[in-house]
Motif scaffolding. Structure first.
Motif, PDB file in Angstrom:
ATOM      1  N   ASN A 118     -60.333 -70.807 -40.488  1.00  0.00           N
ATOM      2  CA  ASN A 118     -59.586 -69.914 -41.371  1.00  0.00           C
ATOM      3  C   ASN A 118     -60.469 -68.960 -42.163  1.00  0.00           C
ATOM      4  O   ASN A 118     -60.040 -67.875 -42.534  1.00  0.00           O
ATOM      5  CB  ASN A 118     -58.741 -70.746 -42.351  1.00  0.00           C
ATOM      6  CG  ASN A 118     -57.673 -71.553 -41.640  1.00  0.00           C
ATOM      7  OD1 ASN A 118     -56.969 -71.036 -40.780  1.00  0.00           O
ATOM      8  ND2 ASN A 118     -57.559 -72.821 -41.988  1.00  0.00           N
ATOM      9  N   THR A 301     -50.651 -56.069 -31.826  1.00  0.00           N
ATOM     10  CA  THR A 301     -50.145 -55.892 -33.188  1.00  0.00           C
ATOM     11  C   THR A 301     -51.285 -55.591 -34.161  1.00  0.00           C
ATOM     12  O   THR A 301     -52.451 -55.801 -33.852  1.00  0.00           O
ATOM     13  CB  THR A 301     -49.437 -57.172 -33.663  1.00  0.00           C
ATOM     14  OG1 THR A 301     -50.393 -58.240 -33.675  1.00  0.00           O
ATOM     15  CG2 THR A 301     -48.271 -57.532 -32.774  1.00  0.00           C
ATOM     16  N   GLU A 304     -53.070 -57.794 -39.602  1.00  0.00           N
ATOM     17  CA  GLU A 304     -52.342 -58.640 -40.549  1.00  0.00           C
ATOM     18  C   GLU A 304     -51.253 -59.444 -39.842  1.00  0.00           C
ATOM     19  O   GLU A 304     -51.056 -60.636 -40.119  1.00  0.00           O
ATOM     20  CB  GLU A 304     -51.715 -57.784 -41.654  1.00  0.00           C
ATOM     21  CG  GLU A 304     -52.708 -57.013 -42.506  1.00  0.00           C
ATOM     22  CD  GLU A 304     -53.228 -55.755 -41.811  1.00  0.00           C
ATOM     23  OE1 GLU A 304     -52.641 -55.349 -40.782  1.00  0.00           O
ATOM     24  OE2 GLU A 304     -54.237 -55.200 -42.296  1.00  0.00           O
ATOM     25  N   GLU A 305     -50.556 -58.804 -38.916  1.00  0.00           N
ATOM     26  CA  GLU A 305     -49.494 -59.495 -38.190  1.00  0.00           C
ATOM     27  C   GLU A 305     -50.069 -60.562 -37.266  1.00  0.00           C
ATOM     28  O   GLU A 305     -49.511 -61.661 -37.132  1.00  0.00           O
ATOM     29  CB  GLU A 305     -48.674 -58.487 -37.392  1.00  0.00           C
ATOM     30  CG  GLU A 305     -47.428 -59.075 -36.765  1.00  0.00           C
ATOM     31  CD  GLU A 305     -46.545 -58.025 -36.126  1.00  0.00           C
ATOM     32  OE1 GLU A 305     -45.787 -58.377 -35.206  1.00  0.00           O
ATOM     33  OE2 GLU A 305     -46.609 -56.846 -36.554  1.00  0.00           O
ATOM     34  N   GLY A 307     -52.817 -62.158 -37.795  1.00  0.00           N
ATOM     35  CA  GLY A 307     -53.254 -63.233 -38.682  1.00  0.00           C
ATOM     36  C   GLY A 307     -52.103 -64.163 -39.044  1.00  0.00           C
ATOM     37  O   GLY A 307     -52.266 -65.391 -39.053  1.00  0.00           O
ATOM     38  N   ARG A 308     -50.944 -63.596 -39.324  1.00  0.00           N
ATOM     39  CA  ARG A 308     -49.772 -64.426 -39.650  1.00  0.00           C
ATOM     40  C   ARG A 308     -49.355 -65.272 -38.455  1.00  0.00           C
ATOM     41  O   ARG A 308     -49.020 -66.459 -38.601  1.00  0.00           O
ATOM     42  CB  ARG A 308     -48.613 -63.548 -40.115  1.00  0.00           C
ATOM     43  CG  ARG A 308     -48.792 -62.972 -41.516  1.00  0.00           C
ATOM     44  CD  ARG A 308     -47.512 -62.362 -42.034  1.00  0.00           C
ATOM     45  NE  ARG A 308     -47.115 -61.191 -41.277  1.00  0.00           N
ATOM     46  CZ  ARG A 308     -47.492 -59.947 -41.548  1.00  0.00           C
ATOM     47  NH1 ARG A 308     -48.303 -59.738 -42.587  1.00  0.00           N
ATOM     48  NH2 ARG A 308     -47.080 -58.929 -40.823  1.00  0.00           N
ATOM     49  N   TYR A 309     -49.375 -64.657 -37.278  1.00  0.00           N
ATOM     50  CA  TYR A 309     -48.999 -65.399 -36.069  1.00  0.00           C
ATOM     51  C   TYR A 309     -49.985 -66.547 -35.832  1.00  0.00           C
ATOM     52  O   TYR A 309     -49.563 -67.676 -35.545  1.00  0.00           O
ATOM     53  CB  TYR A 309     -49.002 -64.464 -34.866  1.00  0.00           C
ATOM     54  CG  TYR A 309     -48.803 -65.197 -33.549  1.00  0.00           C
ATOM     55  CD1 TYR A 309     -47.528 -65.526 -33.104  1.00  0.00           C
ATOM     56  CD2 TYR A 309     -49.893 -65.572 -32.770  1.00  0.00           C
ATOM     57  CE1 TYR A 309     -47.344 -66.218 -31.905  1.00  0.00           C
ATOM     58  CE2 TYR A 309     -49.721 -66.262 -31.580  1.00  0.00           C
ATOM     59  CZ  TYR A 309     -48.444 -66.576 -31.149  1.00  0.00           C
ATOM     60  OH  TYR A 309     -48.274 -67.269 -29.978  1.00  0.00           O
ATOM     61  N   TYR A 310     -51.261 -66.263 -35.959  1.00  0.00           N
ATOM     62  CA  TYR A 310     -52.278 -67.292 -35.736  1.00  0.00           C
ATOM     63  C   TYR A 310     -52.076 -68.479 -36.673  1.00  0.00           C
ATOM     64  O   TYR A 310     -52.105 -69.639 -36.259  1.00  0.00           O
ATOM     65  CB  TYR A 310     -53.678 -66.695 -35.906  1.00  0.00           C
ATOM     66  CG  TYR A 310     -54.768 -67.744 -35.934  1.00  0.00           C
ATOM     67  CD1 TYR A 310     -55.129 -68.426 -34.781  1.00  0.00           C
ATOM     68  CD2 TYR A 310     -55.399 -68.081 -37.134  1.00  0.00           C
ATOM     69  CE1 TYR A 310     -56.111 -69.408 -34.806  1.00  0.00           C
ATOM     70  CE2 TYR A 310     -56.381 -69.060 -37.166  1.00  0.00           C
ATOM     71  CZ  TYR A 310     -56.727 -69.716 -35.997  1.00  0.00           C
ATOM     72  OH  TYR A 310     -57.687 -70.703 -36.037  1.00  0.00           O
ATOM     73  N   ARG A 311     -51.842 -68.199 -37.949  1.00  0.00           N
ATOM     74  CA  ARG A 311     -51.640 -69.281 -38.915  1.00  0.00           C
ATOM     75  C   ARG A 311     -50.388 -70.092 -38.593  1.00  0.00           C
ATOM     76  O   ARG A 311     -50.361 -71.318 -38.770  1.00  0.00           O
ATOM     77  CB  ARG A 311     -51.578 -68.704 -40.334  1.00  0.00           C
ATOM     78  CG  ARG A 311     -52.924 -68.174 -40.831  1.00  0.00           C
ATOM     79  CD  ARG A 311     -52.871 -67.815 -42.298  1.00  0.00           C
ATOM     80  NE  ARG A 311     -52.007 -66.661 -42.564  1.00  0.00           N
ATOM     81  CZ  ARG A 311     -52.405 -65.399 -42.502  1.00  0.00           C
ATOM     82  NH1 ARG A 311     -53.660 -65.108 -42.172  1.00  0.00           N
ATOM     83  NH2 ARG A 311     -51.578 -64.408 -42.775  1.00  0.00           N
ATOM     84  N   SER A 312     -49.349 -69.425 -38.106  1.00  0.00           N
ATOM     85  CA  SER A 312     -48.133 -70.148 -37.732  1.00  0.00           C
ATOM     86  C   SER A 312     -48.376 -71.049 -36.528  1.00  0.00           C
ATOM     87  O   SER A 312     -47.812 -72.144 -36.438  1.00  0.00           O
ATOM     88  CB  SER A 312     -46.982 -69.173 -37.435  1.00  0.00           C
ATOM     89  OG  SER A 312     -47.184 -68.478 -36.213  1.00  0.00           O
ATOM     90  N   GLU A 313     -49.219 -70.616 -35.587  1.00  0.00           N
ATOM     91  CA  GLU A 313     -49.558 -71.433 -34.431  1.00  0.00           C
ATOM     92  C   GLU A 313     -50.380 -72.662 -34.847  1.00  0.00           C
ATOM     93  O   GLU A 313     -50.163 -73.763 -34.343  1.00  0.00           O
ATOM     94  CB  GLU A 313     -50.358 -70.606 -33.414  1.00  0.00           C
ATOM     95  CG  GLU A 313     -49.517 -69.684 -32.568  1.00  0.00           C
ATOM     96  CD  GLU A 313     -48.720 -70.464 -31.529  1.00  0.00           C
ATOM     97  OE1 GLU A 313     -49.254 -70.792 -30.458  1.00  0.00           O
ATOM     98  OE2 GLU A 313     -47.534 -70.739 -31.806  1.00  0.00           O
ATOM     99  N   GLU A 315     -50.218 -74.230 -37.641  1.00  0.00           N
ATOM    100  CA  GLU A 315     -49.310 -75.167 -38.293  1.00  0.00           C
ATOM    101  C   GLU A 315     -48.354 -75.818 -37.294  1.00  0.00           C
ATOM    102  O   GLU A 315     -48.091 -77.024 -37.368  1.00  0.00           O
ATOM    103  CB  GLU A 315     -48.514 -74.444 -39.388  1.00  0.00           C
ATOM    104  CG  GLU A 315     -47.580 -75.338 -40.190  1.00  0.00           C
ATOM    105  CD  GLU A 315     -48.295 -76.451 -40.933  1.00  0.00           C
ATOM    106  OE1 GLU A 315     -47.623 -77.439 -41.301  1.00  0.00           O
ATOM    107  OE2 GLU A 315     -49.520 -76.341 -41.144  1.00  0.00           O
TER     108      GLU A 315
END
Length: 329
Positions: A118, A301, A304-305, A307-313, A315
């Motif tokens: 992260n 994308t 920033e988008e 990054g959000r997708y990566y963090r959701s994966e 989790e």
């Protein structure tokens, strides 16, 4: 000796001048990027899907950036060796990582990593995503995901599913399926998709959650029967196939994906330049041809988008891995 009023004025003037010139010098440096060869590290051996995507991306981005981009394959330790090389590289935009599904699951599979996933990486561009496909032997009695679930409930642990390694998308999609369907199936690990599919065709296993690239030609040739795709939406490569979610497992979603990362603290101006170049690259004919062969949905994308997708994966798969008690071998 105390400074005279004139000296103090001169020093103040020089500081003010430096404050004005520094942004201009910085802008000039970023405008000159890239000035030398860019390296994309692929944490897999040559010849696989990630390697193929990275090479086409490098080829097209090189045209746009006006610089040479080379691929360096650093396989080993479940992509950790390659990722570590990027995490420890200079944050100057000249060393990048072709990240994939493994980059999101390794933090949960391994008790300790030689980097912080992260904090040591900056997302650059989400390149593409691809479904896994639920496939069975064409002689199987399973003609739908509902058939598979019913059989697994009727005879717990009798049905086995092949994977191409612990913690791979084929493995974790199977574990998510088991948890959401409330069934037990036996996981059989193989060293690669080819031997796993060979045993599925031979009847040694009953089902597999494999990639489009490994199964498409076999489905077309009648050597495998496809039941569903694992993405939230139907795949353009197999529009006739329902999603697993459509078959009754609402919320089921598992996919293979590819994205570009840079070392943390890479200047945002350089990340933006790379992102714009990647977005242009995926529109090239070479990429569109590759997308057909690999079953890709091209994305590109903003950082920033991605990054959000990566963090959701991270989790999503952390929960699956913890609940299944999976550890890297």
């Amino acid at each position: 000796m105390p400074l005279s009023a004139v000296d103090r004025c001169r020093i103040a003037f020089l500081f003010a001048l430096a404050a004005l010139l520094l942004p201009l010098l910085s802008h000039t440096a970023f405008a000159a990027y890239p000035e030398r060869v860019i390296k994309i590290i692929v944490p897999f051996a040559p010849g696989g899907g990630t390697d193929a995507i990275a090479r086409v991306l490098a080829q097209e981005m090189a045209k746009d950036l006006g610089a040479s981009i080379i691929i360096e394959n650093k396989p080993g330790a479940g992509t950790i060796i390659g990722a570590q090389a990027v995490a420890s590289a200079e944050a100057d935009g000249y060393t990048l990582l072709m990240g994939s599904f493994a980059h999101a699951v390794n933090p949960s599979l391994y008790a300790k990593l030689p980097f912080d996933p992260n904090k040591d990486f900056a997302p650059v561009a989400f390149i593409a995503r691809s479904p896994n496909i639920v496939v069975v032997n064409p002689k199987s009695s399973f003609r739908s995901v509902a058939d598979l679930i019913a059989a697994a409930k009727a005879e717990p642990d009798k049905i086995s599913y092949g994977t191409f390694g612990t913690g791979t998308s084929a493995h974790l999609a199977g574990e998510m399926f088991k948890r959401m369907a409330g069934v037990n199936m036996t996981m059989v690990p193989y060293k690669g998709s080819a031997p796993a599919i060979t045993d599925l065709i031979g009847g040694q296993t009953q089902v597999m959650f494999t990639t489009v690239a490994s199964a498409a030609s076999l489905i077309e040739g009648g050597q495998l029967r496809a039941l569903a795709v694992t993405t939230a939406e139907r795949s353009p490569a197999f529009p006739q196939l329902p999603t697993v979610a459509e078959t009754g497992l609402a919320g089921f979603e598992a996919e293979t994906w590819y994205g570009l990362f840079a070392p943390a603290k890479t200047p945002p101006e350089i990340i933006d330049r790379l992102n714009r170049s990647a977005a242009k690259a995926v529109q090239a004919d070479a990429f569109k041809k590759l997308s057909v062969n690999e079953g890709l949905v091209l994305i590109a994308t903003p950082p920033e988008e991605f990054g959000r997708y990566y963090r959701s994966e991270v989790e999503r798969w952390r929960k699956v891995i913890e609940q299944a008690g999976i550890k890297a071998e």
